[in-house]
Design an enzyme around this catalytic site. Structure first.
Site, PDB file in Angstrom:
ATOM      1  CB  SER A 122      37.516 -10.077  13.329  1.00  8.73           C
ATOM      2  OG  SER A 122      36.725  -9.963  14.487  1.00  8.73           O
TER       3      SER A 122
ATOM      4  CG  HIS B 165      38.837  -8.710   9.336  1.00 11.27           C
ATOM      5  ND1 HIS B 165      40.206  -8.843   9.372  1.00 11.27           N
ATOM      6  CD2 HIS B 165      38.456  -8.468  10.614  1.00 11.27           C
ATOM      7  CE1 HIS B 165      40.641  -8.710  10.613  1.00 11.27           C
ATOM      8  NE2 HIS B 165      39.596  -8.475  11.393  1.00 11.27           N
TER       9      HIS B 165
ATOM     10  CE  LYS C 116      41.070  -5.162  11.349  1.00  8.41           C
ATOM     11  NZ  LYS C 116      39.750  -5.025  11.930  1.00  8.41           N
TER      12      LYS C 116
HETATM   13  C1  LIG Z   1      39.405  -4.323  13.227  1.00  9.77           C
HETATM   14  C2  LIG Z   1      37.963  -4.105  13.212  1.00  9.77           C
HETATM   15  C3  LIG Z   1      37.416  -2.868  13.575  1.00  9.77           C
HETATM   16  C4  LIG Z   1      38.270  -1.768  14.121  1.00  9.77           C
HETATM   17  O1  LIG Z   1      38.937  -1.099  13.128  1.00  9.77           O
HETATM   18  P1  LIG Z   1      40.070  -0.053  13.534  1.00  9.77           P
HETATM   19  O2  LIG Z   1      40.214   0.767  12.318  1.00  9.77           O
HETATM   20  O3  LIG Z   1      41.284  -0.829  13.894  1.00  9.77           O
HETATM   21  O4  LIG Z   1      39.526   0.727  14.692  1.00  9.77           O
HETATM   22  C5  LIG Z   1      36.051  -2.689  13.468  1.00  9.77           C
HETATM   23  N1  LIG Z   1      35.253  -3.701  13.047  1.00  9.77           N
HETATM   24  C6  LIG Z   1      35.738  -4.905  12.724  1.00  9.77           C
HETATM   25  C7  LIG Z   1      34.809  -5.958  12.255  1.00  9.77           C
HETATM   26  C8  LIG Z   1      37.105  -5.148  12.804  1.00  9.77           C
HETATM   27  O5  LIG Z   1      37.582  -6.348  12.498  1.00  9.77           O
END
Ligand SMILES: *Cc1c(COP(=O)(O)O)cnc(C)c1O
Length: 396
Positions: free
Chosen positions: A185, A213, A244
């Site tokens: 990320s 992502h 996302k």
């Molecule tokens: C954003 C993210 C999460 C968290 O996801 P949410 O649905 O916002 O809790 C988990 N793992 C990775 C790799 C992320 O980038």
């Protein structure tokens, strides 16, 4: 309001401020658009994970509203009591098909999905969890809540992973779970899933990929890194987020039917935290419809990605190792990174500074994420502002 018992908090906050770690997030006064109103100012927004720019899409919003009309605003129960609605099951089926898995199970977030799976599978001191050093915080916390010991391998270092898999501890383990982000990320690089998968097979380890992502971003029709590497049906667990590209909130694990049923019986977030509002499930079903039916969204996302990376490189910025729409602009100093972000904002561009401890000291940066909704004009405008402020601050 003052409590003597809480007097230490002020000091803790002062310490955070000294290290540039005291957070005062900016506020959206509009929807999460590529051109958003942030703190009352019109900006080109390069900071959200709204990859497909569907958070404010009329079709998606209509589907969410219809779900509210049919099912109400919330579920007021955990899934295992009476919080399972048919629309949740419909979404689970659709995510399973999307990920080419037998089944999937929804959780409240990507964060709780990781916690749920790590904790449920690594349930004994005889197990071993093996994790990339740059994995997301929710995997780290999932590992902390697991009963098993854990081993961390250097970022994408396959020799190091192999060494761990050949260690006595791994040989003795009842089960081994290798966990990796699909797309990392902060740097936007992709895990070498083909190599990790070969090692997992060779050493009898379960593989779990967190595609937060990557889902809705890479692979055919946005199916994620497993599909991108031609590994459909070969990876035990794919984690996804609904927060996302899917523009709502929540997470899921796509896996075998047996593991789905097991998680549905033992995973603590599933058992003890309520299910998503039906409008969330409807939002994701609508995004899936668009993703599967309209290739232009992904096409635009990747065209924009290539264009913006090129503009930043032309201006002379160090954009790291990114292979995805996440592009870091390296600064290497926390004060300068914060200043860079502030001055860009004054010029109408929002890109967040990322400092220690989210990234190591010396790797401070601005992180940019382009979406399918940015126009070339937006990106030209943003790149010109980056160049102008970057020069002023001596970064290029
Ligand atoms: C954003 C993210 C999460 C968290 O996801 P949410 O649905 O916002 O809790 C988990 N793992 C990775 C790799 C992320 O980038």
């Amino acid at each position: 309001m003052t409590f003597k018992t809480l007097s230490f908090v002020k000091k803790e906050n002062e310490a955070l401020k000294k290290e540039n770690r005291f957070l005062t997030p900016r506020t959206l006064n509009s929807s999460q658009n590529p051109r958003a109103i942030i703190d009352g100012k019109k900006t080109v927004n390069l900071t959200s994970n709204n990859y497909l720019a569907l958070a404010d899409d009329p079709y998606v919003k209509r589907k969410a509203i219809e779900a509210i009309k049919k099912y109400g605003a919330g579920t007021a129960a955990v899934r295992t009591i009476i919080g399972t609605m048919d629309i949740h099951l419909e979404l689970e089926k659709k995510f399973a098909a999307f990920k080419r898995a037998e089944a999937s199970i929804l959780f409240q977030s990507g964060f709780t999905s990781n916690v749920a799976v790590c904790q449920s599978l690594m349930s004994s001191e005889e197990d071993l969890l093996i994790s990339d050093e740059l994995n997301h915080a929710s995997i780290i916390d999932g590992a902390r809540l697991a009963k098993s010991p854990r081993k961390i391998y250097r970022h994408k270092d396959m020799n190091h992973l192999k060494e761990i898999l050949e260690s006595q501890e791994a040989k003795k383990a009842r089960r081994k779970l290798i966990v990796t982000d699909g797309v990392f990320s902060m740097d936007g690089d992709i895990a070498p899933l083909d190599e990790i998968h070969s090692l997992a097979k060779k050493y009898d380890a379960i593989l779990m990929v967190d595609d937060a992502h990557a889902s809705g971003v890479i692979g055919r029709q946005g199916r994620g890194t497993v599909n991108h590497f031609g590994l459909d049906g070969k990876v035990e667990i794919q984690i996804g987020t609904l927060s996302k590209a899917f523009a709502a909130v929540g997470g899921y694990a796509a896996t075998t039917k047996d593991l789905r049923d097991y998680l549905g019986s033992v995973a603590r977030p599933f058992l003890f935290s309520s299910s998503q509002p039906p409008s969330v499930a409807a939002t994701c079903i609508a995004v899936l419809d668009i993703l599967l039916g309209k290739p232009q969204y992904l096409k635009r996302l990747w065209e924009n990605t290539a264009f913006f990376k090129e503009e930043l490189k032309k201006a002379g910025f160090d954009t790291g190792e990114s292979e995805t729409p996440i592009t870091p602009v390296m600064v290497g100093d926390s004060e300068k990174a914060v200043k860079f972000s502030k001055q860009l904002f004054e010029e109408g561009v929002f890109a967040l500074s990322i400092c220690y401890p989210t990234v190591p000291k010396g790797k401070e940066r601005l992180r940019t994420i382009v979406t399918a909704g940015h126009t070339i004009k937006d990106l030209e405008f943003a790149a010109a502002k980056f160049a102008r402020v970057g020069k002023r601050l001596g970064i290029i």
